[in-house]
Design an enzyme around this catalytic site. Sequence first.
Site, PDB file in Angstrom:
ATOM      1  N   MET A  26       4.134  -7.202  -0.562  1.00  0.00           N
ATOM      2  CA  MET A  26       5.433  -7.132  -1.239  1.00  0.00           C
ATOM      3  C   MET A  26       6.555  -7.272  -0.206  1.00  0.00           C
ATOM      4  SD  MET A  26       4.974  -4.664  -4.498  1.00  0.00           S
ATOM      5  CE  MET A  26       5.187  -3.104  -3.677  1.00  0.00           C
ATOM      6  N   HIS A  33       1.252  -4.742   8.688  1.00  0.00           N
ATOM      7  CA  HIS A  33       1.028  -6.060   8.091  1.00  0.00           C
ATOM      8  C   HIS A  33       0.667  -7.079   9.178  1.00  0.00           C
ATOM      9  CE1 HIS A  33       3.910  -4.358   4.973  1.00  0.00           C
ATOM     10  NE2 HIS A  33       2.927  -4.766   4.195  1.00  0.00           N
ATOM     11  N   GLN A  57       4.250  -3.519 -11.475  1.00  0.00           N
ATOM     12  CA  GLN A  57       3.509  -2.374 -10.946  1.00  0.00           C
ATOM     13  C   GLN A  57       4.409  -1.172 -10.655  1.00  0.00           C
ATOM     14  OE1 GLN A  57       2.116  -4.742  -7.388  1.00  0.00           O
ATOM     15  NE2 GLN A  57       2.328  -2.803  -6.339  1.00  0.00           N
TER      16      GLN A  57
END
Length: 281
Positions: A26, A33, A57
Amino acid sequence: MEVCRTVAELRAWRRAAGDVGFFPTMGALHAGHRDLVERAVRDSEAVCVSIFVNPTQFGPHEDYRTYPRDEEADLRLLAGVGAAAAFVPSVEEMHPPGDQTRVVPGTIASRLEGAARPGHFTGVATVVTKLFEIVRPTRAYFGQKDFQQLRVIQTIVRDLAMDVRIVPCATVRDGDGLALSSRNAYLSADERRRALCLSRGLFAARDAFAAGERDPARLRRIVEGIASEAGRLEYVSVADPMTLAELDAPAESAVISLACRVGRARLIDNVLLGMDLADLS
Ligand code: PAF
């Protein structure tokens, strides 16, 4: 690095790409990451990373609108570590008018985060299934920090016989133990200091397990005693790592998970006991 904003652009890139490693995100990318993309780059001919803050979500009172976004910095990071493509679709591209199909995972999604955030895993399962369909990766990478998400996705892949290998990746932590998360950006210096009690509590339980403690209630109390200093604990769970069903008797493997409000951040973390993450591959 190719930046694809539509399904058609991504599919055109995919046709020439060969063996693809995929990492859905996201955005608001951090060192955790980066670690994961670097691993994917080592494993794959080409790596695709998606950046999409998935509205389905988030609950109505959650942080969808304020979720940290910095596309320019994200694309710079991805190009720097050798990703071949970034898929950055708009909400309209992912959910065109008339969109009505949802992937609803089973009981594994009903506990913990699923109980605390109704509908969350339906949103995750739907977007990940759609991303898999668009990207058609050989492997897809998921971090251990979202342990239940990892298990939900593995279960869907198994149940629907999807042709993708899920690669679980260890949680990346700061030197002092705090699990890296895009939501750490919400923490003040004082809240960040308090948030360290979360990993301290989990590590204390891990040490107790290593010393032979197997009683789930005692393990839970060890975590609660320390982690409650961080903020408002929503849950501490000692569960079976495969099903996420709460343990009510001593077991040789477990996952201890927690969720806690620290200031305006809702943080989650976990430790896996008695088995390696690789055992979940
Ligand atoms: O873990 C995340 O960042 C998200 O839940 C995911 C897998 C990208 C789906 O939106």
